[in-house]
Design a protein around this motif. Sequence first.
Motif, PDB file in Angstrom:
ATOM      1  N   ILE A  88       0.857  -1.194   0.000  1.00  0.00           N
ATOM      2  CA  ILE A  88       0.000   0.000   0.000  1.00  0.00           C
ATOM      3  C   ILE A  88       0.893   1.244   0.000  1.00  0.00           C
ATOM      4  O   ILE A  88       2.033   1.197   0.455  1.00  0.00           O
ATOM      5  CB  ILE A  88      -0.985   0.050   1.198  1.00  0.00           C
ATOM      6  CG1 ILE A  88      -0.262   0.253   2.531  1.00  0.00           C
ATOM      7  CG2 ILE A  88      -1.858  -1.200   1.257  1.00  0.00           C
ATOM      8  CD1 ILE A  88      -1.215   0.600   3.684  1.00  0.00           C
ATOM      9  N   TRP A  89       0.370   2.334  -0.540  1.00  0.00           N
ATOM     10  CA  TRP A  89       1.061   3.624  -0.437  1.00  0.00           C
ATOM     11  C   TRP A  89       0.018   4.722  -0.470  1.00  0.00           C
ATOM     12  O   TRP A  89      -1.050   4.579  -1.047  1.00  0.00           O
ATOM     13  CB  TRP A  89       2.138   3.787  -1.524  1.00  0.00           C
ATOM     14  CG  TRP A  89       1.670   3.938  -2.942  1.00  0.00           C
ATOM     15  CD1 TRP A  89       1.566   5.099  -3.663  1.00  0.00           C
ATOM     16  CD2 TRP A  89       1.280   2.887  -3.844  1.00  0.00           C
ATOM     17  NE1 TRP A  89       1.132   4.838  -4.937  1.00  0.00           N
ATOM     18  CE2 TRP A  89       0.954   3.490  -5.083  1.00  0.00           C
ATOM     19  CE3 TRP A  89       1.161   1.492  -3.738  1.00  0.00           C
ATOM     20  CZ2 TRP A  89       0.513   2.752  -6.198  1.00  0.00           C
ATOM     21  CZ3 TRP A  89       0.725   0.758  -4.837  1.00  0.00           C
ATOM     22  CH2 TRP A  89       0.417   1.383  -6.046  1.00  0.00           C
ATOM     23  N   GLN A  90       0.339   5.824   0.216  1.00  0.00           N
ATOM     24  CA  GLN A  90      -0.609   6.935   0.293  1.00  0.00           C
ATOM     25  C   GLN A  90       0.120   8.195   0.738  1.00  0.00           C
ATOM     26  O   GLN A  90       1.276   8.150   1.176  1.00  0.00           O
ATOM     27  CB  GLN A  90      -1.759   6.600   1.247  1.00  0.00           C
ATOM     28  CG  GLN A  90      -1.356   6.416   2.700  1.00  0.00           C
ATOM     29  CD  GLN A  90      -2.519   5.960   3.589  1.00  0.00           C
ATOM     30  OE1 GLN A  90      -2.667   4.773   3.888  1.00  0.00           O
ATOM     31  NE2 GLN A  90      -3.338   6.907   4.036  1.00  0.00           N
ATOM     32  N   CYS A  91      -0.582   9.340   0.633  1.00  0.00           N
ATOM     33  CA  CYS A  91       0.011  10.603   1.067  1.00  0.00           C
ATOM     34  C   CYS A  91      -0.111  10.736   2.586  1.00  0.00           C
ATOM     35  O   CYS A  91      -0.860   9.993   3.229  1.00  0.00           O
ATOM     36  CB  CYS A  91      -0.669  11.774   0.357  1.00  0.00           C
ATOM     37  SG  CYS A  91      -2.431  11.921   0.678  1.00  0.00           S
ATOM     38  N   ASP A  92       0.626  11.676   3.143  1.00  0.00           N
ATOM     39  CA  ASP A  92       0.561  11.909   4.587  1.00  0.00           C
ATOM     40  C   ASP A  92      -0.689  12.727   4.939  1.00  0.00           C
ATOM     41  O   ASP A  92      -1.507  13.038   4.059  1.00  0.00           O
ATOM     42  CB  ASP A  92       1.863  12.554   5.097  1.00  0.00           C
ATOM     43  CG  ASP A  92       2.048  14.003   4.643  1.00  0.00           C
ATOM     44  OD1 ASP A  92       1.095  14.612   4.111  1.00  0.00           O
ATOM     45  OD2 ASP A  92       3.169  14.543   4.817  1.00  0.00           O
ATOM     46  N   ALA A  93      -0.821  13.099   6.201  1.00  0.00           N
ATOM     47  CA  ALA A  93      -2.026  13.785   6.676  1.00  0.00           C
ATOM     48  C   ALA A  93      -2.194  15.179   6.071  1.00  0.00           C
ATOM     49  O   ALA A  93      -3.264  15.785   6.171  1.00  0.00           O
ATOM     50  CB  ALA A  93      -1.999  13.874   8.204  1.00  0.00           C
ATOM     51  N   GLN A  94      -1.130  15.681   5.410  1.00  0.00           N
ATOM     52  CA  GLN A  94      -1.213  17.003   4.762  1.00  0.00           C
ATOM     53  C   GLN A  94      -1.462  16.857   3.267  1.00  0.00           C
ATOM     54  O   GLN A  94      -1.478  17.848   2.535  1.00  0.00           O
ATOM     55  CB  GLN A  94       0.088  17.781   4.947  1.00  0.00           C
ATOM     56  CG  GLN A  94       0.666  17.719   6.351  1.00  0.00           C
ATOM     57  CD  GLN A  94       2.133  18.094   6.348  1.00  0.00           C
ATOM     58  OE1 GLN A  94       2.472  19.251   6.583  1.00  0.00           O
ATOM     59  NE2 GLN A  94       3.007  17.139   6.048  1.00  0.00           N
ATOM     60  N   GLY A  95      -1.577  15.627   2.779  1.00  0.00           N
ATOM     61  CA  GLY A  95      -1.800  15.398   1.342  1.00  0.00           C
ATOM     62  C   GLY A  95      -0.517  15.335   0.540  1.00  0.00           C
ATOM     63  O   GLY A  95      -0.535  15.538  -0.677  1.00  0.00           O
ATOM     64  N   ILE A  96       0.621  15.048   1.202  1.00  0.00           N
ATOM     65  CA  ILE A  96       1.924  15.059   0.533  1.00  0.00           C
ATOM     66  C   ILE A  96       2.508  13.638   0.449  1.00  0.00           C
ATOM     67  O   ILE A  96       2.646  12.960   1.470  1.00  0.00           O
ATOM     68  CB  ILE A  96       2.913  15.995   1.270  1.00  0.00           C
ATOM     69  CG1 ILE A  96       2.344  17.421   1.287  1.00  0.00           C
ATOM     70  CG2 ILE A  96       4.291  15.971   0.616  1.00  0.00           C
ATOM     71  CD1 ILE A  96       3.174  18.408   2.079  1.00  0.00           C
ATOM     72  N   TYR A  97       2.844  13.226  -0.777  1.00  0.00           N
ATOM     73  CA  TYR A  97       3.498  11.935  -0.989  1.00  0.00           C
ATOM     74  C   TYR A  97       5.008  12.075  -0.823  1.00  0.00           C
ATOM     75  O   TYR A  97       5.573  13.133  -1.104  1.00  0.00           O
ATOM     76  CB  TYR A  97       3.250  11.428  -2.415  1.00  0.00           C
ATOM     77  CG  TYR A  97       1.889  10.821  -2.668  1.00  0.00           C
ATOM     78  CD1 TYR A  97       1.653   9.479  -2.416  1.00  0.00           C
ATOM     79  CD2 TYR A  97       0.855  11.597  -3.185  1.00  0.00           C
ATOM     80  CE1 TYR A  97       0.410   8.914  -2.681  1.00  0.00           C
ATOM     81  CE2 TYR A  97      -0.389  11.038  -3.445  1.00  0.00           C
ATOM     82  CZ  TYR A  97      -0.604   9.697  -3.196  1.00  0.00           C
ATOM     83  OH  TYR A  97      -1.823   9.140  -3.450  1.00  0.00           O
TER      84      TYR A  97
END
Length: 210
Positions: A88-97
């Motif tokens: 899995i991969w996703q952005c952080d809580a600020q929307g930044i990959y």
Amino acid sequence: MKTSSRRLLLAGAGASLLPIGSTFAAGLIATPAQTEGPFYPTAFPADMDNDLVQVRGQAAQAMGTVLHLEGRVLDSSGRAVPGALVEIWQCDAQGIYDHPRQPGRERRDSAFQGYGRMLVDAEGHYSFRTLKPVAYPGRTPHIHFKVATAAGSQLTSQFYIAGDPQNEQDFVFRAAARSPQQRERIEMRLQPASGLEPGALATTMDIVVG
Ligand SMILES: [Fe+2]
């Protein structure tokens, strides 16, 4: 959940009573494939275990709401697919990959692992401790994932938050959720992670590889 277990039972009964190739033998709708997107890691983090909220060697925990994401990798007859690798991969809580193509990457939360992988167990189970996904410009909240089976097939897709009003405006979601059964495969129903972790959420998502 009730619907899936009923379908599993039907698939099991069909497999034992009917010849292979009968319409009953194939029970589960496959998880729809979706684009990998531009942010699959170009280099894997040093820590790439199934706890994305805690990076090995760091005291701080990632910002955001913790989500326990678990389920099984199944074939279309409802049988576990042992030996499958789930990423899995996703952005952080600020929307930044954490990715070279990410504008503002230097502001990312370095306490968030961003990517994790694990092999399923003999019953096909996987589990990740990660974050409830957040939106970023142009996309509704989502978690990217990829499954590679020991037999060499691969599925790339994304999970969404059931009921998020931004889903219906998201072109990737709309293209994947063309039937109620496909929608069920990619929409996470989030519930309090009772007994697991205070303040955290939990969801169960089976991944059906074709
Ligand atoms: Fe994305």
